[in-house]
Design a protein around this motif. Structure first.
Motif, mmCIF file in Angstrom:
data_model
loop_
_atom_site.group_PDB
_atom_site.id
_atom_site.type_symbol
_atom_site.label_atom_id
_atom_site.label_comp_id
_atom_site.label_asym_id
_atom_site.label_seq_id
_atom_site.Cartn_x
_atom_site.Cartn_y
_atom_site.Cartn_z
ATOM 1 N N TYR A 47 0.819 -1.220 0.000
ATOM 2 C CA TYR A 47 0.000 0.000 0.000
ATOM 3 C C TYR A 47 0.852 1.268 0.000
ATOM 4 C CZ TYR A 47 -4.330 2.599 0.705
ATOM 5 O OH TYR A 47 -5.404 3.432 0.541
ATOM 6 N N THR A 48 2.137 1.163 0.310
ATOM 7 C CA THR A 48 2.999 2.347 0.264
ATOM 8 C C THR A 48 3.488 2.627 -1.161
ATOM 9 O OG1 THR A 48 5.002 1.063 0.737
ATOM 10 C CG2 THR A 48 3.794 1.972 2.636
ATOM 11 N N ASP A 49 3.285 1.679 -2.069
ATOM 12 C CA ASP A 49 3.717 1.803 -3.460
ATOM 13 C C ASP A 49 2.641 2.521 -4.280
ATOM 14 O OD1 ASP A 49 4.692 1.486 -6.031
ATOM 15 O OD2 ASP A 49 4.543 -0.703 -6.032
ATOM 16 N N LYS A 50 3.008 3.657 -4.872
ATOM 17 C CA LYS A 50 2.051 4.443 -5.660
ATOM 18 C C LYS A 50 1.508 3.662 -6.856
ATOM 19 C CE LYS A 50 3.770 8.993 -4.429
ATOM 20 N NZ LYS A 50 4.299 10.274 -4.906
ATOM 21 N N MET A 99 -13.145 8.098 -2.511
ATOM 22 C CA MET A 99 -12.409 6.848 -2.343
ATOM 23 C C MET A 99 -11.209 6.809 -3.285
ATOM 24 S SD MET A 99 -14.123 3.130 -2.420
ATOM 25 C CE MET A 99 -13.159 1.683 -2.674
ATOM 26 N N LEU A 100 -11.384 7.334 -4.477
ATOM 27 C CA LEU A 100 -10.288 7.410 -5.436
ATOM 28 C C LEU A 100 -9.152 8.277 -4.890
ATOM 29 C CD1 LEU A 100 -9.193 6.835 -8.303
ATOM 30 C CD2 LEU A 100 -10.444 8.865 -9.044
ATOM 31 N N VAL A 101 -9.497 9.417 -4.313
ATOM 32 C CA VAL A 101 -8.483 10.297 -3.715
ATOM 33 C C VAL A 101 -7.770 9.581 -2.571
ATOM 34 C CG1 VAL A 101 -8.138 12.436 -2.412
ATOM 35 C CG2 VAL A 101 -9.636 12.426 -4.418
ATOM 36 N N VAL A 102 -8.533 8.901 -1.737
ATOM 37 C CA VAL A 102 -7.947 8.157 -0.614
ATOM 38 C C VAL A 102 -6.984 7.088 -1.137
ATOM 39 C CG1 VAL A 102 -8.497 6.538 1.248
ATOM 40 C CG2 VAL A 102 -9.813 8.646 0.999
ATOM 41 N N HIS A 103 -7.420 6.357 -2.174
ATOM 42 C CA HIS A 103 -6.553 5.341 -2.793
ATOM 43 C C HIS A 103 -5.258 5.968 -3.291
ATOM 44 C CE1 HIS A 103 -7.697 1.205 -3.355
ATOM 45 N NE2 HIS A 103 -8.903 1.480 -3.792
ATOM 46 N N LEU A 104 -5.392 6.987 -4.121
ATOM 47 C CA LEU A 104 -4.223 7.565 -4.785
ATOM 48 C C LEU A 104 -3.275 8.253 -3.821
ATOM 49 C CD1 LEU A 104 -5.890 8.972 -8.021
ATOM 50 C CD2 LEU A 104 -4.616 6.836 -7.727
ATOM 51 N N ARG A 105 -3.805 8.871 -2.781
ATOM 52 C CA ARG A 105 -2.969 9.581 -1.808
ATOM 53 C C ARG A 105 -2.449 8.659 -0.712
ATOM 54 N NH1 ARG A 105 -2.271 15.214 -2.752
ATOM 55 N NH2 ARG A 105 -1.428 14.990 -0.690
ATOM 56 N N GLY A 106 -2.981 7.446 -0.626
ATOM 57 C CA GLY A 106 -2.543 6.518 0.416
ATOM 58 C C GLY A 106 -2.997 6.946 1.797
ATOM 59 N N ILE A 107 -4.164 7.551 1.870
ATOM 60 C CA ILE A 107 -4.696 8.060 3.137
ATOM 61 C C ILE A 107 -5.255 6.899 3.958
ATOM 62 C CG2 ILE A 107 -6.444 9.555 4.189
ATOM 63 C CD1 ILE A 107 -6.239 11.282 1.605
ATOM 64 N N GLY A 108 -4.917 6.860 5.209
ATOM 65 C CA GLY A 108 -5.474 5.868 6.119
ATOM 66 C C GLY A 108 -4.870 4.488 5.958
ATOM 67 N N PRO A 110 -4.900 0.392 4.931
ATOM 68 C CA PRO A 110 -5.401 -0.382 3.796
ATOM 69 C C PRO A 110 -6.752 -1.055 4.076
ATOM 70 C CG PRO A 110 -3.100 -0.902 4.210
ATOM 71 C CD PRO A 110 -3.574 -0.041 5.347
ATOM 72 N N HIS A 111 -7.029 -1.366 5.343
ATOM 73 C CA HIS A 111 -8.278 -2.037 5.716
ATOM 74 C C HIS A 111 -8.953 -1.275 6.844
ATOM 75 C CE1 HIS A 111 -7.029 -5.447 3.321
ATOM 76 N NE2 HIS A 111 -5.880 -5.448 3.961
ATOM 77 N N SER A 112 -10.268 -1.287 6.834
ATOM 78 C CA SER A 112 -11.087 -0.736 7.929
ATOM 79 C C SER A 112 -10.780 0.728 8.224
ATOM 80 C CB SER A 112 -10.901 -1.559 9.202
ATOM 81 O OG SER A 112 -11.204 -2.909 8.952
ATOM 82 N N GLY A 113 -10.528 1.498 7.191
ATOM 83 C CA GLY A 113 -10.266 2.918 7.363
ATOM 84 C C GLY A 113 -11.275 3.746 6.603
ATOM 85 N N VAL A 114 -10.866 4.940 6.231
ATOM 86 C CA VAL A 114 -11.725 5.864 5.496
ATOM 87 C C VAL A 114 -12.185 5.239 4.182
ATOM 88 C CG1 VAL A 114 -11.804 8.131 4.386
ATOM 89 C CG2 VAL A 114 -10.556 7.846 6.519
ATOM 90 N N ARG A 115 -11.277 4.556 3.521
ATOM 91 C CA ARG A 115 -11.613 3.930 2.236
ATOM 92 C C ARG A 115 -12.747 2.921 2.401
ATOM 93 N NH1 ARG A 115 -9.304 -0.349 -0.608
ATOM 94 N NH2 ARG A 115 -7.802 -0.637 1.067
ATOM 95 N N SER A 116 -12.726 2.176 3.484
ATOM 96 C CA SER A 116 -13.787 1.191 3.739
ATOM 97 C C SER A 116 -15.127 1.871 3.984
ATOM 98 C CB SER A 116 -13.419 0.312 4.935
ATOM 99 O OG SER A 116 -12.263 -0.433 4.658
ATOM 100 N N ILE A 117 -15.112 2.966 4.707
ATOM 101 C CA ILE A 117 -16.353 3.712 4.972
ATOM 102 C C ILE A 117 -16.934 4.242 3.662
ATOM 103 C CG2 ILE A 117 -17.288 5.798 6.059
ATOM 104 C CD1 ILE A 117 -15.149 5.295 8.304
#
Length: 138
Positions: A47-50, A99-108, A110-117
């Motif tokens: 998940y740290t890999d862009k 969710m796309l922004v969260v994915h691309l920026r690596g926010i939070g 990988p599991h059970s975070g903002v992306r999951s919500i």
């Protein structure tokens, strides 16, 4: 086409999401090429890999798009409430964009975070759109 004018926000949401996924495709391919991966290969699950995050964002969009299209188009064609269809499709689009922004920026995480919500919000909107379509059908 006037009969579909009431659904203009929902139709726009479908088009916007589709164009974004199409836009991501070459960038995902270039990121993978930059890592020396063969066409169709997937970057290591890091998940740290862009490149991995970009590929996951693209694949996640391609996995979601058919369901989003199916339930939204069905709700429109079956004459479900335009207000509900427009709101739900718009909310699903905003959640997917966030969710796309969260994915691309690596926010939070990988599991059970903002992306999951955000995923659950868009998923729930699509389920409700499907229910609206089924109710309108019967």
């Amino acid at each position: 086409m006037e009969s579909y004018a009431e659904y203009s926000h929902a139709i726009a949401a479908l088009v916007i999401f589709t164009v974004i996924i199409l836009f991501l495709s070459p960038f995902s391919a270039l990121a993978k090429q930059g890592k020396g991966l063969a066409p169709g290969a997937t970057p290591d699950q890091d998940y740290t890999d862009k490149a991995y995050r970009l590929n996951r964002a693209y694949l996640n969009g391609t996995e979601t798009l058919p369901a989003f299209l199916a339930v939204t188009v069905a709700a429109i064609l079956l004459g479900a409430s335009p207000a509900w269809v427009n709101w739900l499709a718009s909310i699903a689009l905003v959640a997917r964009l966030a969710m796309l922004v969260v994915h691309l920026r690596g926010i939070g995480k990988p599991h059970s975070g903002v992306r999951s919500i955000l995923y659950v919000i868009s998923w729930a909107c699509m389920v409700i759109l499907g229910v609206l379509a089924l109710v309108a059908a019967f």
